[in-house]
Design a protein around this motif. Structure first.
Motif, PDB file in Angstrom:
ATOM      1  N   LEU A 171       2.682 -14.334  16.830  1.00  0.00           N
ATOM      2  CA  LEU A 171       1.600 -14.674  17.517  1.00  0.00           C
ATOM      3  C   LEU A 171       1.585 -16.159  17.970  1.00  0.00           C
ATOM      4  O   LEU A 171       2.725 -16.927  17.695  1.00  0.00           O
ATOM      5  N   VAL A 172       1.008 -16.436  18.919  1.00  0.00           N
ATOM      6  CA  VAL A 172       1.101 -17.895  19.462  1.00  0.00           C
ATOM      7  C   VAL A 172      -0.488 -18.374  19.705  1.00  0.00           C
ATOM      8  O   VAL A 172      -1.447 -17.722  19.716  1.00  0.00           O
ATOM      9  N   SER A 173      -0.617 -19.652  19.688  1.00  0.00           N
ATOM     10  CA  SER A 173      -1.836 -20.351  19.877  1.00  0.00           C
ATOM     11  C   SER A 173      -1.767 -21.550  20.798  1.00  0.00           C
ATOM     12  O   SER A 173      -1.324 -22.644  20.582  1.00  0.00           O
ATOM     13  N   PRO A 174      -2.138 -21.196  22.114  1.00  0.00           N
ATOM     14  CA  PRO A 174      -2.220 -22.429  23.084  1.00  0.00           C
ATOM     15  C   PRO A 174      -2.916 -23.683  22.725  1.00  0.00           C
ATOM     16  O   PRO A 174      -2.478 -24.903  22.959  1.00  0.00           O
ATOM     17  N   MET A 180       2.029 -25.507  24.855  1.00  0.00           N
ATOM     18  CA  MET A 180       0.853 -24.648  24.943  1.00  0.00           C
ATOM     19  C   MET A 180       1.246 -23.164  24.979  1.00  0.00           C
ATOM     20  O   MET A 180       1.053 -22.535  26.172  1.00  0.00           O
ATOM     21  N   PRO A 181       1.795 -22.533  24.102  1.00  0.00           N
ATOM     22  CA  PRO A 181       2.180 -21.293  24.268  1.00  0.00           C
ATOM     23  C   PRO A 181       1.019 -20.103  24.238  1.00  0.00           C
ATOM     24  O   PRO A 181       0.242 -20.224  23.635  1.00  0.00           O
ATOM     25  N   ILE A 182       1.170 -19.424  25.337  1.00  0.00           N
ATOM     26  CA  ILE A 182       0.167 -18.245  25.837  1.00  0.00           C
ATOM     27  C   ILE A 182       0.552 -17.050  25.260  1.00  0.00           C
ATOM     28  O   ILE A 182      -0.164 -15.944  24.780  1.00  0.00           O
ATOM     29  N   GLY A 183       1.865 -16.351  25.969  1.00  0.00           N
ATOM     30  CA  GLY A 183       2.339 -15.209  25.999  1.00  0.00           C
ATOM     31  C   GLY A 183       3.744 -15.207  25.137  1.00  0.00           C
ATOM     32  O   GLY A 183       4.281 -16.106  25.203  1.00  0.00           O
ATOM     33  N   ALA A 184       4.122 -14.181  24.424  1.00  0.00           N
ATOM     34  CA  ALA A 184       5.270 -14.032  23.641  1.00  0.00           C
ATOM     35  C   ALA A 184       5.899 -12.555  23.672  1.00  0.00           C
ATOM     36  O   ALA A 184       5.108 -11.642  23.541  1.00  0.00           O
ATOM     37  N   THR A 241      -7.706 -10.240  23.441  1.00  0.00           N
ATOM     38  CA  THR A 241      -6.777 -11.197  24.521  1.00  0.00           C
ATOM     39  C   THR A 241      -5.485 -10.505  24.442  1.00  0.00           C
ATOM     40  O   THR A 241      -4.843 -10.512  25.752  1.00  0.00           O
ATOM     41  N   ASN A 242      -5.182  -9.748  23.466  1.00  0.00           N
ATOM     42  CA  ASN A 242      -3.530  -9.154  23.530  1.00  0.00           C
ATOM     43  C   ASN A 242      -3.536  -8.040  22.644  1.00  0.00           C
ATOM     44  O   ASN A 242      -4.279  -7.766  21.589  1.00  0.00           O
ATOM     45  N   LEU A 243      -2.408  -7.150  22.995  1.00  0.00           N
ATOM     46  CA  LEU A 243      -2.256  -5.933  22.458  1.00  0.00           C
ATOM     47  C   LEU A 243      -0.900  -5.699  22.037  1.00  0.00           C
ATOM     48  O   LEU A 243       0.126  -5.962  22.534  1.00  0.00           O
ATOM     49  N   GLU A 263      -3.360 -15.343  20.079  1.00  0.00           N
ATOM     50  CA  GLU A 263      -2.951 -14.309  21.172  1.00  0.00           C
ATOM     51  C   GLU A 263      -1.208 -14.177  21.269  1.00  0.00           C
ATOM     52  O   GLU A 263      -0.588 -14.562  20.243  1.00  0.00           O
ATOM     53  N   GLY A 264      -0.866 -13.303  22.199  1.00  0.00           N
ATOM     54  CA  GLY A 264       0.535 -12.900  22.344  1.00  0.00           C
ATOM     55  C   GLY A 264       1.197 -12.400  21.098  1.00  0.00           C
ATOM     56  O   GLY A 264       2.363 -12.345  20.707  1.00  0.00           O
ATOM     57  N   ILE A 265       0.470 -11.281  20.705  1.00  0.00           N
ATOM     58  CA  ILE A 265       0.863 -10.451  19.418  1.00  0.00           C
ATOM     59  C   ILE A 265       1.977  -9.723  19.916  1.00  0.00           C
ATOM     60  O   ILE A 265       1.881  -8.914  21.001  1.00  0.00           O
ATOM     61  N   ASN A 266       3.069  -9.546  19.284  1.00  0.00           N
ATOM     62  CA  ASN A 266       4.234  -8.733  19.093  1.00  0.00           C
ATOM     63  C   ASN A 266       4.987  -8.441  17.728  1.00  0.00           C
ATOM     64  O   ASN A 266       4.653  -9.552  16.840  1.00  0.00           O
ATOM     65  N   PHE A 267       5.893  -7.568  17.547  1.00  0.00           N
ATOM     66  CA  PHE A 267       6.666  -7.328  16.538  1.00  0.00           C
ATOM     67  C   PHE A 267       8.032  -7.751  16.689  1.00  0.00           C
ATOM     68  O   PHE A 267       8.696  -7.359  17.588  1.00  0.00           O
ATOM     69  N   ASP A 268       8.436  -8.134  15.534  1.00  0.00           N
ATOM     70  CA  ASP A 268      10.168  -8.242  15.477  1.00  0.00           C
ATOM     71  C   ASP A 268      10.606  -6.683  14.802  1.00  0.00           C
ATOM     72  O   ASP A 268      10.201  -6.026  14.471  1.00  0.00           O
TER      73      ASP A 268
END
Length: 326
Positions: free
Chosen positions: A76-79, A103-107, A291-293, A64-69
């Motif tokens: 992404l991250v995986s807790p 335990m990364p969840i959000g980014a 989970t994420n958008l 989850e935690g998807i975003n773009f540079d």
């Protein structure tokens, strides 16, 4: 006696003035609009009739935690595996991983290029892709360690909201949301008594903070730190049926809110007044753990974490520009 009467008159004038200002403000905020003669919205306003889901990549863990540079790379991250990930072609690759410590969840990206991460072990930290450095930003409040963190969002000034849900539930609503002012190292308590605050986003005009109250299957709207003075107070912005609750959130340039509905296998789209356009269901062969958008180049990207897949679908709306890409 006269002075007392005069004082009473001035107090009465002041009270009436405040009431007038309050009602004037309320009228400006709660502007009445024509009642629609038919349904307000349809999901066809959001997606093209020909739009189809496309699978972008398949990974492992609990992505989850998807975003773009700035270069258009997906992060992404995986807790469950303690990993920070990126996608190369259709392959998910590990950038950093430490299952015992992380335990990364959000980014979310800061505009200086660092990736800020909320960790389930109670820490907000940054990761610098250029140097590989990981640096703790916040791990306590009022002298006490933070509980597990979940998601985060930057406002237009570089201030950062982040959620702390661990230990809270529908029957024990002790979750909190914090705000870290730009350039500061101590967080401010923004909102509390929430039943598992999960995803978080800021309205297109910057006046509201949307909080996924996961364990009550609803979205809260709370005036932002930088909101203009108004009579608006925290309220329930939207409610959902089925699934478990709203997870990650995203906002388009028109102010519509996109909600990853966990265990429902769908994205719910809500307008700036809380009225639903409808749902965009994931394809039949996908899982239900939406989970994420994130928006990018005319597409809405979604992480589905039971099968660890990234999906995308073409949309008619343009995503709100993230702070990290400004």
């Amino acid at each position: 006696m006269r002075s007392k009467k005069g004082a009473l008159v001035w107090i009465l004038v002041l009270v009436l003035s405040l009431i007038t200002v309050t009602f004037t403000g309320a009228k400006a905020l709660y502007e009445t609009k024509p009642v629609p003669a038919k349904e307000r919205h349809d999901i066809s306003e959001i997606i093209h009739q020909s739009s189809k889901w496309e699978k972008v990549a398949t990974g492992s863990g609990f992505m989850e935690g998807i975003n773009f540079d700035r270069k258009g790379n997906i992060w992404l991250v995986s807790p469950t595996t303690g990993e920070i990930l990126t996608i190369k072609g259709d392959k998910v690759e590990k950038v950093l991983g430490d299952k015992d410590k992380l335990m990364p969840i959000g980014a979310k990206f800061h505009k200086d290029g660092r990736l800020f991460i909320t960790d389930g072990k109670g820490e907000l930290y940054s990761y610098n892709p250029a140097t590989g450095e990981r640096k703790t930003i916040v791990n306590s409040y009022d002298g006490k360690p933070l509980n597990g963190l979940n998601d985060l969002v930057f406002d237009e000034t570089g201030g950062l909201y982040f959620t702390e849900p661990m230990g809270s539930s529908a029957t024990h609503p002790t979750g909190r949301v914090f705000y870290l002012p730009p350039g500061k190292t101590e967080a401010i308590l923004f909102s509390e008594n929430i039943a598992y605050p999960n995803g978080i986003a800021i309205s297109a005009n910057g006046q509201r903070v949307y909080i996924s109250e996961f364990d009550k299957n609803q979205i809260l709207s709370v005036p932002s730190v930088n909101a203009a003075n108004s009579p608006e107070s925290p309220f329930i912005f939207a409610r959902f049926e089925g699934g478990i609750g709203p997870d990650g959130l995203a906002v388009d340039a028109e102010g519509n809110l996109y909600v990853a509905h966990f265990q429902a296998g769908e994205v719910v789209v809500v307008d700036a007044n809380g009225f639903k356009y409808g749902t965009i269901r994931l394809p039949e062969d996908a899982g239900t753990f939406a989970t994420n958008l994130a928006f990018h180049d005319g597409y809405l990207y979604v992480t589905e974490s039971s099968k660890n897949e990234v999906w995308r679908i073409q949309v008619k709306k343009k995503g709100l520009q993230p702070y990290g890409l400004n």
